[in-house]
Every structure is written in C-alpha cells, then in structure tokens.
Design an enzyme around this catalytic site. Structure first.
Site, PDB file in Angstrom:
ATOM      1  N   ASP A 405       1.000  -1.255   0.224  1.00  0.00           N
ATOM      2  CA  ASP A 405       0.070  -0.096  -0.016  1.00  0.00           C
ATOM      3  C   ASP A 405       0.773   1.224   0.024  1.00  0.00           C
ATOM      4  OD1 ASP A 405      -1.841   1.842   0.351  1.00  0.00           O
ATOM      5  OD2 ASP A 405      -3.060   0.883   1.789  1.00  0.00           O
ATOM      6  N   HIS A 436      -3.441   0.430  -2.697  1.00  0.00           N
ATOM      7  CA  HIS A 436      -4.529   1.123  -1.793  1.00  0.00           C
ATOM      8  C   HIS A 436      -5.749   1.085  -2.353  1.00  0.00           C
ATOM      9  CE1 HIS A 436      -5.479   3.748   1.665  1.00  0.00           C
ATOM     10  NE2 HIS A 436      -6.158   4.578   0.782  1.00  0.00           N
TER      11      HIS A 436
END
Length: 517
Positions: A405, A436
């Site tokens: 992420d 993300h």
C-alpha cells in the site's frame, strides 16, 4: 528563471548597441537616428536568435531528462519484480522445491482463533489464495493499482437518490441511495418503503469525500446481491450544503450516529452492514468503539484502512499522493472560502503544505481565528483516534489490506497486528499486492476480489449468528439451562454522549457474543 535572465541580458545588450551607434553618429538627426536604431535592431535580432537557439536546445535536453526520469520511476517496480521473479526461479531450479518455503504468502488471514474464524475459513472462498499477478502486469505496480481504483472512469448504471438529513446542530449531511436503471420515481418509492427486509449496505468514502470507481462498483455489486446501498456524505462534501460553519472532525462519529438512526427509522426491518474505504475507516471504527453493542450493525468491513492516523498525518503518504490529497481538499474547501473565513485563517488554510498543517488550521485553533494552542494537536487525536475505544467494538470487523500500500506505508509500522491476534472481533486479510483500495486481479470479472470477500464475510457472519441463535432457542425450549452458560452475555451499552435509545436493541441486534469463545 532562465527566461527572465535571458530577457534582462537582451535588454542590456539593446541599450549598449543603441548608445554605441549614437556615439558613432555624433549629433545625428532624422535619417541618422533611423539608421542607428535599424543597426541596433539588427544586432538585437542576431543576439536573440543565438540565445533562442541555445534556450531551445537547453529546454529540449531538460525535457528529455524529465521524460527519462518519469519512465525510470514508472518502470522500476516492474523491473524489480521481474528481477526478483527471475532470481526466485533460478533458486528454485538450483535448490529444489524447499527453496521457496520462506517466501511471503500471497494472502494471509490474521485473527484470534475462535469459532467464527473457523466458520469464515470454511465458508468464504475468497479467503483462499487469490489469482496471482504476473510480474510484467501493470497490476503489480501499487501506484497504478491505486490510481486505477480511485480515478479511472467507470461507466456505471447506478444512479443516486439523495436525502439531506438535518442534524441536531442544524448541520446537513447527505445520504445517497443507490438505485439501478429505470424510473427514478419508482426507485424512490421502493427505497422509502419501511416494510422492506432487504439488508442495508452503508458505504463510507474516505475522509476527503471522493466517490471513487471502486465505490461505484461496490454499489453495483450490492444491488446485484440484494442490498440497499447508501453512501454517507459528510458536511460540505459531494455537493452537500454547508449550512453551519462547522466541519466534521476526523474521528467524530456524532453525525454518523444520527445518520444511522435515520436509516434504522426508514428501514427498520433490514439488517445494517457498513463498508468504509481508506481514511473513512477512521470514522467507522470510532463509531463502532463509541456505540459498542448499540451500533445497530451486524458486521462491518474496512478496505485499506489507516490505523495509526496521527502518525500518518504527521509523516504523510508518499509525495505524489500527499500532493494530490492536499490539492483535492483545497479545491473542495475553496467553495466555502468566505464562510470559513469567519472562523479560521483561510490564508493559512490554502497555503498549507501538508495534511497535518491543514488539519491543524481547521480543528486545532483556539476560538475564532485564534492561534494554535500548545498541545492542541495531541489533544485532537486523543478525541479522534479511531482505536481509542477499540475494546468496546462488539461486532465482527473485516479489514482488507495489502503489503504494498503506497498510501498507508510499510506494514511493519502501520498495521497493528497485535489487535487482530488478541481481539476476537477483528479479522485481517493481508494480500501481497493490491495497492491502496485497488485489489484488481486478472480474470476477476465484474466483481472485485475485495468486494467479493466483504460480501462473503457478511453472509457467513450472518449465517453463523443465525445458527447460534437457533441452537440457543432450541436449548431454551428443552429447558437445558446449563447449555446457556456457554454463551457469554454482555450488557447492552449505550453511546457515550447520548442517553439510551428507545428501541428494543435485542430485536435488531439479536445475537450474543458466543462466537468469542
């Protein structure tokens, strides 16, 4: 700066040439002046031509260097993954099958062992290994996954019917009910029917209010599976009027609490589930912690949540995402510049260069346009930290995260694994790839893997509690009082800031916490 310097040099050269020509002509008149100016202009033209060629060449070189740097930055993650894949293949050929035993798993399910956890592993197919992503695919680049899920256009058939909800302080929030194609009037009547037993899917976008591509796809999937999706919009976001000079703090669940009560009033017969995205998970976790077993929700899920929010605001995500989030928030707030100017310093707000600076200007000042108070930042997060009341959460919560992420940061520093290992209400699905709020895998079809995992989690949790309730009722009918001792009962808590609700909470929240055994 380069062009300004060139212009200044040309002006100096022009003056020098004209003066030199005038001195050569002596006391000139009429035609002599024209000849002098003509010769000066010719010299100036030759100088500008030479400087222009040098400037163009320099700009061409600078543009080429910038393009090369952008290509290197974009292709580096793919090249790195290709190199790692080749290295792993070589090691596998040399050392045999046991070489890859220590490799990180593509999907990890982290939780405290419990009856519900075992049930989820047995009945949620998406909790198994997801489709692998080739090293050469764009899906292996976390930044591209993130941008694709947030900004890529999506031709959605979903339309929204908006309800403006006036709050107790005269503020306004908006609830957007998702409907499919067809007549808007028909869907509005269907939505307002209080006799519907369809489950409600409450969707909380990020704290910046962006309705992303994945939010639209989640609404589509929810409608296809029989849910009634509704999107919660905070004050001033997505066209919601700002009726009071007050914005919602990051982890203040007061507005969400009133919205949930309104939803329960409009749809009292349907179960309520909640899904949050990105920083919107801070609001959902704060609500679940403050309200405990009075949350009126059966289960909840967080997609790419930010857990350590204070540290995230202080350090910020990587610079492209930090700049994009900051710019987007400034654009949204610029609409209310005049109204906000009565309360805060708008010059400081729109000149802030970080997410922390903007948050401090909005919520950490003393009084009207007051200065920032020492310790106000720490006090702000004591009130708004999503995990401040995490021990009071009384429903199962699934968190879907990825190790790569780029917005949250490194998993070792940003994921509270101890929470999932010790709290029986929290479950973590940790993927190796996904970015993300991306989680786009090859051959996934119309449903994203993360959305499929969330819906399977809701279905399995509901079935588990229904089975537990049937066993409990059967034991009561038989008069086996000893069996009831295995079900742990927790007294119904109320929201901290409000008195007890007038509803019969067990009619809505009709299962006990036996799954923690």
């Amino acid at each position: 700066m380069l062009l300004i310097k060139i212009n200044r040099d040309l002006m100096r050269q022009t003056v020098a040439v004209c003066v030199a020509a005038a001195e050569r002509c002596g006391p000139v008149r009429g035609a002599a002046w024209r000849n002098c100016l003509h010769s000066g202009c010719c010299c100036l033209y030759r100088e500008m031509t030479d400087c222009g060629r040098e400037t163009v060449q320099m700009l061409e070189w600078m543009g080429a260097v910038c393009i090369v740097l952008v290509l290197v930055v974009s292709a580096w993650p793919v090249l790195k993954r290709l190199a790692e894949a080749c290295a792993s293949d070589t090691e596998h050929k040399v050392q045999g099958p046991g070489a890859a035993a220590g490799a990180a798993p593509p999907l990890a399910f982290i939780c405290k062992p419990s009856a519900l956890a075992n049930y989820l592993l047995q009945h949620c197919k998406s909790f198994c290994k997801p489709d692998s992503i080739p090293a050469w695919s764009w899906r292996s680049v976390p930044s591209l996954q993130t941008v694709f899920g947030a900004l890529w256009p999506h031709d959605s058939t979903v339309h929204f019917v908006r309800d403006h909800l006036q709050l107790s302080d005269d503020g306004l929030v908006a609830l957007d009910w998702a409907v499919g194609g067809g007549s808007g009037t028909h869907h509005k009547r269907r939505r307002t029917s209080s006799n519907s037993t369809s489950p409600i899917l409450l969707i909380i976008p990020s704290s910046f209010g962006k309705i992303t591509r994945n939010v639209l796809k989640l609404c589509e999937v929810g409608l296809a599976h029989g849910y009634l999706p509704v999107v919660f919009n905070r004050r001033s976001q997505n066209g919601t009027p700002l009726s009071t000079v007050k914005l919602q703090q990051f982890g203040d669940p007061a507005d969400l609490r009133e919205a949930v009560r309104y939803i329960r009033y409009r749809q009292p017969a349907g179960r309520l589930y909640a899904v949050s995205e990105s920083t919107g998970s801070g609001l959902l976790l704060s609500y679940l912690g403050e309200c405990g077993s009075s949350s009126y929700m059966t289960a909840a899920a967080c997609l790419s949540p930010i857990f350590r929010c204070q540290s995230w605001f202080e350090n910020g995500p990587t610079w492209p995402f930090n700049w994009a989030l900051l710019l987007y928030q400034k654009i949204c707030l610029s609409r209310y510049r005049t109204a906000l100017g009565e309360l805060i310093h708008t010059e400081s707000l729109f000149s802030s260069g970080s997410l922390r600076a903007m948050e401090e200007v909005l919520f950490c000042q003393a009084g009207l346009k007051g200065a920032q108070v020492e310790g106000a930042w720490e006090a702000y997060w004591e009130r708004n930290d999503p995990l401040r009341d995490v021990d009071e959460v009384a429903i199962p919560v699934l968190c879907v995260c990825s190790q790569d992420d780029p917005v949250r940061g490194e998993p070792q520093a940003t994921l509270p694994c101890e929470l999932f290992e010790t709290n029986p209400h929290f479950f973590l699905l940790l993927t190796a790839l996904g970015g993300h709020c991306g989680f786009s895998f090859p051959e996934e079809g119309p449903v994203l893997w993360s959305h499929q995992a969330v819906l399977e989690f809701f279905r399995a949790s509901t079935e588990f509690f229904a089975a537990e309730e049937r066993v409990k009722q059967s034991a009561r009918r038989r008069g086996l009082s000893g069996v009831g001792k295995t079900f742990r009962h927790r007294s119904v808590s109320t929201c901290k800031r409000l008195p007890a609700c007038s509803h019969n909470i067990h009619a809505i929240y009709n299962w006990q916490r036996s799954y923690t055994r």
